[in-house]
Design a protein around this motif. Structure first.
Motif, PDB file in Angstrom:
ATOM      1  N   GLU A   6       3.079  95.816  59.190  1.00  0.00           N
ATOM      2  CA  GLU A   6       4.378  96.021  59.811  1.00  0.00           C
ATOM      3  C   GLU A   6       5.435  95.121  59.167  1.00  0.00           C
ATOM      4  O   GLU A   6       5.122  94.050  58.644  1.00  0.00           O
ATOM      5  CB  GLU A   6       4.343  95.700  61.308  1.00  0.00           C
ATOM      6  CG  GLU A   6       3.343  96.500  62.127  1.00  0.00           C
ATOM      7  CD  GLU A   6       2.073  95.741  62.397  1.00  0.00           C
ATOM      8  OE1 GLU A   6       1.414  95.995  63.417  1.00  0.00           O
ATOM      9  OE2 GLU A   6       1.747  94.858  61.572  1.00  0.00           O
ATOM     10  N   LEU A  20      11.722  99.133  62.617  1.00  0.00           N
ATOM     11  CA  LEU A  20      10.421  98.632  62.193  1.00  0.00           C
ATOM     12  C   LEU A  20       9.766  99.642  61.265  1.00  0.00           C
ATOM     13  O   LEU A  20       9.936 100.858  61.435  1.00  0.00           O
ATOM     14  CB  LEU A  20       9.514  98.391  63.402  1.00  0.00           C
ATOM     15  CG  LEU A  20      10.040  97.477  64.497  1.00  0.00           C
ATOM     16  CD1 LEU A  20       8.981  97.299  65.578  1.00  0.00           C
ATOM     17  CD2 LEU A  20      10.489  96.152  63.950  1.00  0.00           C
ATOM     18  N   SER A  21       9.023  99.116  60.311  1.00  0.00           N
ATOM     19  CA  SER A  21       8.255  99.951  59.396  1.00  0.00           C
ATOM     20  C   SER A  21       6.789  99.544  59.456  1.00  0.00           C
ATOM     21  O   SER A  21       6.475  98.371  59.681  1.00  0.00           O
ATOM     22  CB  SER A  21       8.764  99.803  57.955  1.00  0.00           C
ATOM     23  OG  SER A  21      10.105 100.198  57.851  1.00  0.00           O
ATOM     24  N   CYS A  22       5.934 100.502  59.221  1.00  0.00           N
ATOM     25  CA  CYS A  22       4.497 100.238  59.156  1.00  0.00           C
ATOM     26  C   CYS A  22       3.959 100.999  57.947  1.00  0.00           C
ATOM     27  O   CYS A  22       3.938 102.240  57.952  1.00  0.00           O
ATOM     28  CB  CYS A  22       3.804 100.683  60.423  1.00  0.00           C
ATOM     29  SG  CYS A  22       2.001 100.601  60.355  1.00  0.00           S
ATOM     30  N   TRP A  36       3.088 102.947  68.041  1.00  0.00           N
ATOM     31  CA  TRP A  36       3.592 101.585  68.207  1.00  0.00           C
ATOM     32  C   TRP A  36       3.264 101.126  69.621  1.00  0.00           C
ATOM     33  O   TRP A  36       3.456 101.871  70.594  1.00  0.00           O
ATOM     34  CB  TRP A  36       5.098 101.528  67.993  1.00  0.00           C
ATOM     35  CG  TRP A  36       5.522 101.740  66.585  1.00  0.00           C
ATOM     36  CD1 TRP A  36       5.917 102.904  66.005  1.00  0.00           C
ATOM     37  CD2 TRP A  36       5.604 100.737  65.562  1.00  0.00           C
ATOM     38  NE1 TRP A  36       6.234 102.694  64.690  1.00  0.00           N
ATOM     39  CE2 TRP A  36       6.058 101.371  64.380  1.00  0.00           C
ATOM     40  CE3 TRP A  36       5.354  99.357  65.519  1.00  0.00           C
ATOM     41  CZ2 TRP A  36       6.258 100.679  63.191  1.00  0.00           C
ATOM     42  CZ3 TRP A  36       5.551  98.674  64.345  1.00  0.00           C
ATOM     43  CH2 TRP A  36       5.991  99.327  63.192  1.00  0.00           C
ATOM     44  N   TYR A  92       3.183  96.127  67.475  1.00  0.00           N
ATOM     45  CA  TYR A  92       2.014  96.435  66.674  1.00  0.00           C
ATOM     46  C   TYR A  92       1.992  97.917  66.299  1.00  0.00           C
ATOM     47  O   TYR A  92       2.255  98.781  67.139  1.00  0.00           O
ATOM     48  CB  TYR A  92       0.730  96.125  67.438  1.00  0.00           C
ATOM     49  CG  TYR A  92       0.534  94.671  67.756  1.00  0.00           C
ATOM     50  CD1 TYR A  92       1.002  94.137  68.951  1.00  0.00           C
ATOM     51  CD2 TYR A  92      -0.126  93.830  66.857  1.00  0.00           C
ATOM     52  CE1 TYR A  92       0.816  92.793  69.248  1.00  0.00           C
ATOM     53  CE2 TYR A  92      -0.315  92.490  67.149  1.00  0.00           C
ATOM     54  CZ  TYR A  92       0.159  91.979  68.346  1.00  0.00           C
ATOM     55  OH  TYR A  92      -0.020  90.650  68.638  1.00  0.00           O
ATOM     56  N   CYS A  93       1.643  98.174  65.072  1.00  0.00           N
ATOM     57  CA  CYS A  93       1.396  99.524  64.598  1.00  0.00           C
ATOM     58  C   CYS A  93      -0.086  99.826  64.793  1.00  0.00           C
ATOM     59  O   CYS A  93      -0.929  98.942  64.574  1.00  0.00           O
ATOM     60  CB  CYS A  93       1.784  99.604  63.121  1.00  0.00           C
ATOM     61  SG  CYS A  93       1.506 101.184  62.335  1.00  0.00           S
ATOM     62  N   THR A 116       4.645  92.350  64.372  1.00  0.00           N
ATOM     63  CA  THR A 116       5.916  91.789  63.946  1.00  0.00           C
ATOM     64  C   THR A 116       6.730  91.442  65.183  1.00  0.00           C
ATOM     65  O   THR A 116       6.785  92.216  66.139  1.00  0.00           O
ATOM     66  CB  THR A 116       6.667  92.762  63.016  1.00  0.00           C
ATOM     67  OG1 THR A 116       7.852  92.128  62.513  1.00  0.00           O
ATOM     68  CG2 THR A 116       7.060  94.054  63.717  1.00  0.00           C
TER      69      THR A 116
END
Length: 122
Positions: A6, A20-22, A36, A92-93, A116
């Motif tokens: 993440e 946010l990116s994962c 997520w 959390y992803c 993250t």
């Protein structure tokens, strides 16, 4: 097997936005249910959003957060708008291959990122 990383967390004022990116490693990303979750201090990890062929949202974030995925980039996103102090948590992803019965159930996911931090100040 898939590994998840993440990024995009940080500190933002109430009313602000974050994305946010994962990023996922491994094959067949498009075959994974992606989700997520978030966990605030002293609280249980809770569902935020999931994406399969459709999207699912917790009531507390619906109409403010948007989950999306780019299968060509092996990445899932969480666009968070109108952030509130109550959104402060580690995000959390999560991933699970194939179909799952209940996308909001954290126990159905085998793969997790490291998290993250998102902090929303009032």
């Amino acid at each position: 097997q898939v590994q998840l990383v993440e990024s995009g967390g940080g500190l933002v004022q109430a009313g602000g936005s974050l994305r946010l990116s994962c990023a996922a490693s491994g094959r067949s990303f498009s075959s994974y249910v992606m989700a997520w979750f978030r966990q605030a201090p002293g609280k249980e990890r809770e569902f935020v959003a999931a994406i399969t062929r459709t999207t699912y949202y917790a009531a507390s974030v619906k109409d403010r957060f948007t989950i999306s995925r780019d299968n060509a980039k092996n990445t899932v996103y969480l666009q968070m708008n109108s952030l509130k102090p109550g959104d402060t948590a580690v995000y959390y992803c999560a991933a699970e291959y194939g179909k799952i019965a209940t996308p909001s159930n954290r126990y159905e996911y085998d793969y997790w990122g490291q998290g993250t931090q998102v902090t929303v100040s009032s």
